[in-house]
Scaffold this motif. Structure first.
Motif, PDB file in Angstrom:
ATOM      1  N   ASN A 113       0.817  -1.204   0.000  1.00  0.00           N
ATOM      2  CA  ASN A 113       0.000   0.000   0.000  1.00  0.00           C
ATOM      3  C   ASN A 113       0.856   1.261   0.000  1.00  0.00           C
ATOM      4  O   ASN A 113       0.531   2.245  -0.676  1.00  0.00           O
ATOM      5  CB  ASN A 113      -0.965  -0.005   1.187  1.00  0.00           C
ATOM      6  N   GLU A 167       0.693   4.065  -2.868  1.00  0.00           N
ATOM      7  CA  GLU A 167       0.433   5.461  -2.518  1.00  0.00           C
ATOM      8  C   GLU A 167       1.524   6.400  -3.021  1.00  0.00           C
ATOM      9  O   GLU A 167       1.251   7.535  -3.404  1.00  0.00           O
ATOM     10  CB  GLU A 167       0.296   5.610  -0.998  1.00  0.00           C
ATOM     11  N   TYR A 205      -4.306  -1.642  -4.429  1.00  0.00           N
ATOM     12  CA  TYR A 205      -4.253  -1.186  -3.046  1.00  0.00           C
ATOM     13  C   TYR A 205      -5.152  -2.130  -2.244  1.00  0.00           C
ATOM     14  O   TYR A 205      -6.272  -2.422  -2.643  1.00  0.00           O
ATOM     15  CB  TYR A 205      -4.756   0.256  -2.942  1.00  0.00           C
TER      16      TYR A 205
END
Length: 175
Positions: A138, A142, A150
């Motif tokens: 994740n 990001e 994700y």
């Protein structure tokens, strides 16, 4: 069936006189299947067929209601192409999770009915390691370093509710 356990670094190399086979990689999302498959690819002189790779490269991640339909089509493509590659004499690694007993059985039968031997490799992770892998993925997503999915709490719960841990009668290798 007796399984073998490897730590990832001691996977035996493919011998040229061996018959090509399809290696099915089983494990939860973020368990380390792709990393394991990459190592196995070298040691087994294999081609990797990855459902996630096709999904993220070819389709918008927000397929909505069409997501499962597209996944089924991609898996059908992967199985047919894997059969073609194995019949041509090259090992194939299918990195698609194989979360349920039915899916694993169906995959094995598909290839075995065509005369192609299969091995099921199970990437087993404890919850602490799994959560660390999810956090790492994740974070990479990001920060734009990865185009992987994700894994939010809903996806994590979905995987946990669907995933059926294989028993030792199904597994050839546990890593």
């Amino acid at each position: 069936m007796k399984y073998t356990q490897y730590d990832g670094d001691d996977i035996p190399a493919f011998q040229k006189n061996d018959k090509a086979k399809v290696i099915l990689i089983c494990g939860k999302i973020c368990s380390g299947k792709s990393t394991y498959s990459a190592k196995l690819k070298v040691n087994r002189n294999a081609v990797i067929m990855s459902c996630d790779e096709i999904m993220t490269d070819m389709f918008d991640k927000q397929l909505g209601d069409k997501h499962e339909e597209v996944v089924c089509k991609v898996k059908k493509y992967i199985y047919n192409k894997s059969l073609e590659v194995a019949k041509a004499g090259t090992n194939v690694i299918i990195d698609s999770g194989l979360w349920t007993k039915v899916e694993r059985k169906t995959a094995k039968e598909f290839f075995n009915n065509q005369g192609i031997e299969t091995e099921l490799h199970y990437i087993k992770v404890d919850d602490e390691t799994w959560n660390k892998h999810i956090e790492s993925r994740n974070d990479a997503v990001e920060k734009g370093r990865s185009n992987d999915y994700y894994v939010d709490e809903n996806l994590k719960k979905k995987v946990s509710s669907i995933f059926e841990e294989p028993d030792e009668t199904e597994v050839d290798v546990i890593s």
